[in-house]
Design a protein around this motif. Structure first.
Motif, PDB file in Angstrom:
ATOM      1  N   VAL A  72      81.790 -39.872   2.377  1.00  0.00           N
ATOM      2  CA  VAL A  72      82.911 -39.823   1.973  1.00  0.00           C
ATOM      3  C   VAL A  72      82.506 -39.142   0.375  1.00  0.00           C
ATOM      4  N   HIS A  73      81.316 -39.135  -0.043  1.00  0.00           N
ATOM      5  CA  HIS A  73      80.956 -38.446  -1.348  1.00  0.00           C
ATOM      6  C   HIS A  73      80.493 -36.884  -1.006  1.00  0.00           C
ATOM      7  N   GLY A  74      80.486 -36.660   0.318  1.00  0.00           N
ATOM      8  CA  GLY A  74      80.016 -35.382   0.598  1.00  0.00           C
ATOM      9  C   GLY A  74      78.454 -35.327   0.685  1.00  0.00           C
ATOM     10  N   GLU A  75      77.992 -36.291   0.557  1.00  0.00           N
ATOM     11  CA  GLU A  75      76.369 -36.653   0.711  1.00  0.00           C
ATOM     12  C   GLU A  75      75.849 -36.657   2.162  1.00  0.00           C
ATOM     13  N   LYS A  76      74.658 -35.653   2.401  1.00  0.00           N
ATOM     14  CA  LYS A  76      74.256 -35.780   3.880  1.00  0.00           C
ATOM     15  C   LYS A  76      73.855 -37.072   4.216  1.00  0.00           C
ATOM     16  N   GLN A  77      74.275 -37.652   5.365  1.00  0.00           N
ATOM     17  CA  GLN A  77      73.811 -38.850   5.764  1.00  0.00           C
ATOM     18  C   GLN A  77      72.444 -38.968   6.546  1.00  0.00           C
ATOM     19  N   GLN A  78      71.575 -39.719   6.106  1.00  0.00           N
ATOM     20  CA  GLN A  78      70.230 -39.886   6.907  1.00  0.00           C
ATOM     21  C   GLN A  78      70.685 -40.620   8.263  1.00  0.00           C
ATOM     22  N   LYS A  79      69.715 -40.289   9.351  1.00  0.00           N
ATOM     23  CA  LYS A  79      69.879 -40.947  10.531  1.00  0.00           C
ATOM     24  C   LYS A  79      69.823 -42.409  10.219  1.00  0.00           C
ATOM     25  N   LEU A 100      87.670 -58.067   6.648  1.00  0.00           N
ATOM     26  CA  LEU A 100      87.453 -56.581   6.532  1.00  0.00           C
ATOM     27  C   LEU A 100      86.019 -56.641   6.228  1.00  0.00           C
ATOM     28  N   VAL A 101      85.562 -55.400   6.709  1.00  0.00           N
ATOM     29  CA  VAL A 101      84.036 -54.965   6.386  1.00  0.00           C
ATOM     30  C   VAL A 101      84.375 -53.422   5.756  1.00  0.00           C
ATOM     31  N   ALA A 102      83.540 -53.221   4.751  1.00  0.00           N
ATOM     32  CA  ALA A 102      83.786 -51.961   4.304  1.00  0.00           C
ATOM     33  C   ALA A 102      82.146 -51.151   3.871  1.00  0.00           C
ATOM     34  N   SER A 103      81.798 -49.993   4.083  1.00  0.00           N
ATOM     35  CA  SER A 103      80.612 -49.596   4.030  1.00  0.00           C
ATOM     36  C   SER A 103      80.535 -48.232   3.193  1.00  0.00           C
ATOM     37  N   GLU A 104      79.252 -48.065   2.326  1.00  0.00           N
ATOM     38  CA  GLU A 104      79.402 -46.733   1.742  1.00  0.00           C
ATOM     39  C   GLU A 104      79.438 -45.644   2.666  1.00  0.00           C
ATOM     40  N   GLU A 105      78.976 -45.826   3.971  1.00  0.00           N
ATOM     41  CA  GLU A 105      78.964 -44.742   5.004  1.00  0.00           C
ATOM     42  C   GLU A 105      80.466 -44.465   5.640  1.00  0.00           C
TER      43      GLU A 105
END
Ligand code: FBP
Length: 336
Positions: A72-79, A100-105
């Motif tokens: 969501v921050h536009g940062e590339k996600q590592q595998k 509920l669960v929430a994640s940075e990803e």
């Protein structure tokens, strides 16, 4: 000379106490507890063991590097960000008391069940913090925060946007030279290390206390030219007073060192991130609860207000951070 038994173990050896049994003891001591909370912590420790194994095998299994996606921050996600995220979701998903669960990803929270279907708790996490260090086998970690589900609040995001002081538990797992699990449920901080020979997190330290002082600051000084002036004044003062500098670039690793050795970790506002880089809900708040429970302090870099009193407005909001030993945080704030 350490007196040893036949077994070779030192006399009076600490009884082996696993994370599981430690949590169950805590539950037994808590009046009216139902075990729901224990179930959630056991899911996180299960996921942590699975993530530890994948991190250690990452280069052999060739799962290092960027995935196709961005968060969501536009940062590339590592595998491995995505692998860790999925492992946590799969372990938590089966827990009956989770709403509920929430994640940075993930941009949006995942709704598992309503309050009247047993959903008492919410978990928000950073599945793999410091992932820019993965490729070079430097310590990375998982950070988590557990909150209560309030059935009177309709929206998932609104439900999660609780002040850090409302956290029921917080913790992190460091995948470093050993796999360390640090946990607080609001009664001090305990530390566990994964014993790979038995596959259990073993209690190694109860009621961990952060030293009140420590002449070490941890900050990315490359950003210094764009820090607000007060931070530069602090760094001048620290360098004139014999402070040392340590910076790994993984918040979990830098804070683990700070928790054990004392000192201060800072991520001030910068030109690139005027409100700070780190995320309030799943990086700053859980770490702030742990450090406060260990006798330290955590404040925002904007005016030095208590991190745990900040009222969140979004689950991915950023904040500037000053966190660590009580006297060292005060020394920074004095210069702001
Ligand atoms: P993520 O890897 O979860 O995005 O975390 C952010 C982070 O890597 C922290 O762990 C670390 O403290 C900080 O960013 C390092 O930032 P910088 O490279 O700007 O110093």
């Amino acid at each position: 000379m350490i007196e040893r038994r036949q077994s070779g173990r030192p006399v009076g050896y600490l009884n082996i106490n696993s994370l599981q049994s430690h949590i169950l003891q805590g539950e037994a001591a808590a009046a009216g507890s139902t075990g729901d909370f224990t179930w959630i912590l056991s899911a996180i420790s299960l996921a942590a063991k699975a993530i530890a194994a994948r991190v250690r095998m990452a280069r052999i299994e060739d799962v290092l590097g960027d995935s196709a996606g961005a968060n969501v921050h536009g940062e590339k996600q590592q595998k491995l960000d995505l692998i860790a995220n999925e492992l946590l979701m799969r372990c938590l998903g089966s827990r009956p008391s989770l709403a509920l669960v929430a994640s940075e990803e993930d941009d949006q929270p995942t709704i598992l069940r309503k309050a009247d279907e047993g959903g008492k708790y919410c978990v928000i996490f950073d599945p793999l913090d410091g992932s820019s260090n993965l490729d070079v086998s430097v310590g990375v970690g998982t950070i988590f925060s557990i909150l209560r589900n309030d059935p009177t609040i309709p929206g998932a995001v609104e439900t999660l946007c609780q002040q850090g002081s409302k956290q029921v538990a917080a913790g992190y797992v460091l995948y470093g030279s050993s796999t360390v699990f640090v946990l607080t449920t609001g009664n001090g901080v305990d530390m566990f290390v994964l014993d790979p020979t038995i596959g259990s997190f073993v209690l190694v330290k109860r009621q961990l206390k952060i030293p009140a002082t420590g002449k070490t600051y941890s900050v990315n000084e490359a950003n210094r030219p764009t820090f607000p002036e007060g931070f530069s004044r602090y760094l001048d003062w620290a360098q004139q007073n014999g402070y040392s500098s340590r910076y790994i670039g993984s918040m979990v690793a830098d804070l683990h060192r700070t928790l054990l050795k004392g000192g201060v970790f800072l991520y001030p506002p910068t030109k690139k991130n005027p409100e700070g880089k780190l995320r309030l809900m799943y990086e700053a708040n859980p770490m702030a609860m742990i450090v406060e429970q260990a006798g330290g302090k955590a404040v925002t870099g904007a005016g030095g207000s208590r991190m745990l009193d900040v009222q969140p407005t979004s689950i991915h909001q950023r904040t500037s951070v000053v966190i660590g030993s009580r006297d060292e945080v005060d020394a920074v704030v004095k210069h702001l």
